[in-house]
Design a protein around this motif. Structure first.
Motif, PDB file in Angstrom:
ATOM      1  N   GLU A   1      -1.739   8.973   6.828  1.00  0.00           N
ATOM      2  CA  GLU A   1      -3.029   8.488   6.376  1.00  0.00           C
ATOM      3  C   GLU A   1      -2.875   7.497   5.236  1.00  0.00           C
ATOM      4  O   GLU A   1      -1.946   7.584   4.438  1.00  0.00           O
ATOM      5  N   PHE A   2      -3.809   6.586   5.184  1.00  0.00           N
ATOM      6  CA  PHE A   2      -3.857   5.595   4.119  1.00  0.00           C
ATOM      7  C   PHE A   2      -4.257   6.265   2.809  1.00  0.00           C
ATOM      8  O   PHE A   2      -5.127   7.141   2.787  1.00  0.00           O
ATOM      9  N   VAL A   3      -3.618   5.835   1.725  1.00  0.00           N
ATOM     10  CA  VAL A   3      -3.936   6.363   0.394  1.00  0.00           C
ATOM     11  C   VAL A   3      -4.577   5.279  -0.477  1.00  0.00           C
ATOM     12  O   VAL A   3      -5.678   5.449  -0.987  1.00  0.00           O
TER      13      VAL A   3
ATOM     14  N   ALA B   1       2.639  15.939   0.427  1.00  0.00           N
ATOM     15  CA  ALA B   1       2.988  15.109   1.582  1.00  0.00           C
ATOM     16  C   ALA B   1       4.214  14.278   1.240  1.00  0.00           C
ATOM     17  O   ALA B   1       4.668  14.248   0.092  1.00  0.00           O
ATOM     18  N   ILE B   2       4.723  13.607   2.258  1.00  0.00           N
ATOM     19  CA  ILE B   2       5.698  12.548   2.019  1.00  0.00           C
ATOM     20  C   ILE B   2       4.906  11.259   1.842  1.00  0.00           C
ATOM     21  O   ILE B   2       4.055  10.933   2.681  1.00  0.00           O
ATOM     22  N   TYR B   3       5.185  10.561   0.773  1.00  0.00           N
ATOM     23  CA  TYR B   3       4.472   9.333   0.458  1.00  0.00           C
ATOM     24  C   TYR B   3       5.374   8.136   0.776  1.00  0.00           C
ATOM     25  O   TYR B   3       6.553   8.121   0.428  1.00  0.00           O
TER      26      TYR B   3
ATOM     27  N   ALA C   1      -8.503   5.403  -0.425  1.00  0.00           N
ATOM     28  CA  ALA C   1      -9.101   6.404   0.439  1.00  0.00           C
ATOM     29  C   ALA C   1     -10.059   7.240  -0.397  1.00  0.00           C
ATOM     30  O   ALA C   1      -9.821   7.467  -1.591  1.00  0.00           O
ATOM     31  N   ASP C   2     -11.130   7.709   0.229  1.00  0.00           N
ATOM     32  CA  ASP C   2     -12.118   8.500  -0.513  1.00  0.00           C
ATOM     33  C   ASP C   2     -11.503   9.742  -1.148  1.00  0.00           C
ATOM     34  O   ASP C   2     -11.918  10.181  -2.222  1.00  0.00           O
TER      35      ASP C   2
ATOM     36  N   GLY D   1       0.798  -1.216   0.000  1.00  0.00           N
ATOM     37  CA  GLY D   1       0.000   0.000   0.000  1.00  0.00           C
ATOM     38  C   GLY D   1       0.828   1.261   0.000  1.00  0.00           C
ATOM     39  O   GLY D   1       2.059   1.222   0.102  1.00  0.00           O
ATOM     40  N   TRP D   2       0.117   2.358  -0.124  1.00  0.00           N
ATOM     41  CA  TRP D   2       0.704   3.692  -0.072  1.00  0.00           C
ATOM     42  C   TRP D   2       0.055   4.483   1.055  1.00  0.00           C
ATOM     43  O   TRP D   2      -1.176   4.453   1.219  1.00  0.00           O
ATOM     44  N   PHE D   3       0.884   5.176   1.784  1.00  0.00           N
ATOM     45  CA  PHE D   3       0.446   6.074   2.836  1.00  0.00           C
ATOM     46  C   PHE D   3       1.098   7.431   2.600  1.00  0.00           C
ATOM     47  O   PHE D   3       2.068   7.535   1.844  1.00  0.00           O
TER      48      PHE D   3
END
Length: 122
Positions: A46-48, A92-94, A61-62, A35-37
């Motif tokens: 936060e979850f992406v 953001a930092i991903y 994520a919505d 996954g990506w956050f």
């Protein structure tokens, strides 16, 4: 110790696109979910998006649905995040991450990439 190596990211104007990649350092690395956050300054992680590696099922994520696409190349063991129609709030930092469970909860991911900055300017 397996490392998740990220590439991509950078700076783009509103409405632009970027692609992130994530590859494990060990080609034999196995995972259930990748996954990506993201984490913006002063905000919680936060979850992406994520993909269940075997089935290819994706979850989002919505806030990114319809704009971001998560995918994987099973042969290259590489995870991608295609980000389109970027907004300043996407700055953001991903981080990419791997979990042994079908989950979007960050605490259930055991391996993390080094992070890459994405900056969207207006």
């Amino acid at each position: 110790q397996v490392q998740l190596v990220q590439s991509g990211g950078g700076s783009v104007q509103v409405g632009g696109s970027l692609r992130l990649s994530c590859t494990p350092s060990e080609p034999t690395f196995s995972t259930y979910t990748m996954g990506w956050f993201r984490q913006a300054p002063g905000k919680e992680r936060e979850f992406v998006a994520a993909v269940f590696w075997s089935s290819g099922t994706t979850i989002y994520a919505d806030s990114v649905k319809g704009r971001f696409t998560v995918s994987r190349d099973n042969g290259k063991k590489t995870l991608y995040l295609q980000m389109n129609s970027l907004k300043p709030e996407d700055t953001a930092i991903y981080y990419c991450a791997s979990s042994s469970a079908p989950t979007s909860k960050g605490e259930e991911y055991g391996y993390w990439g080094q992070g890459t900055q994405v900056t969207v300017s207006s």
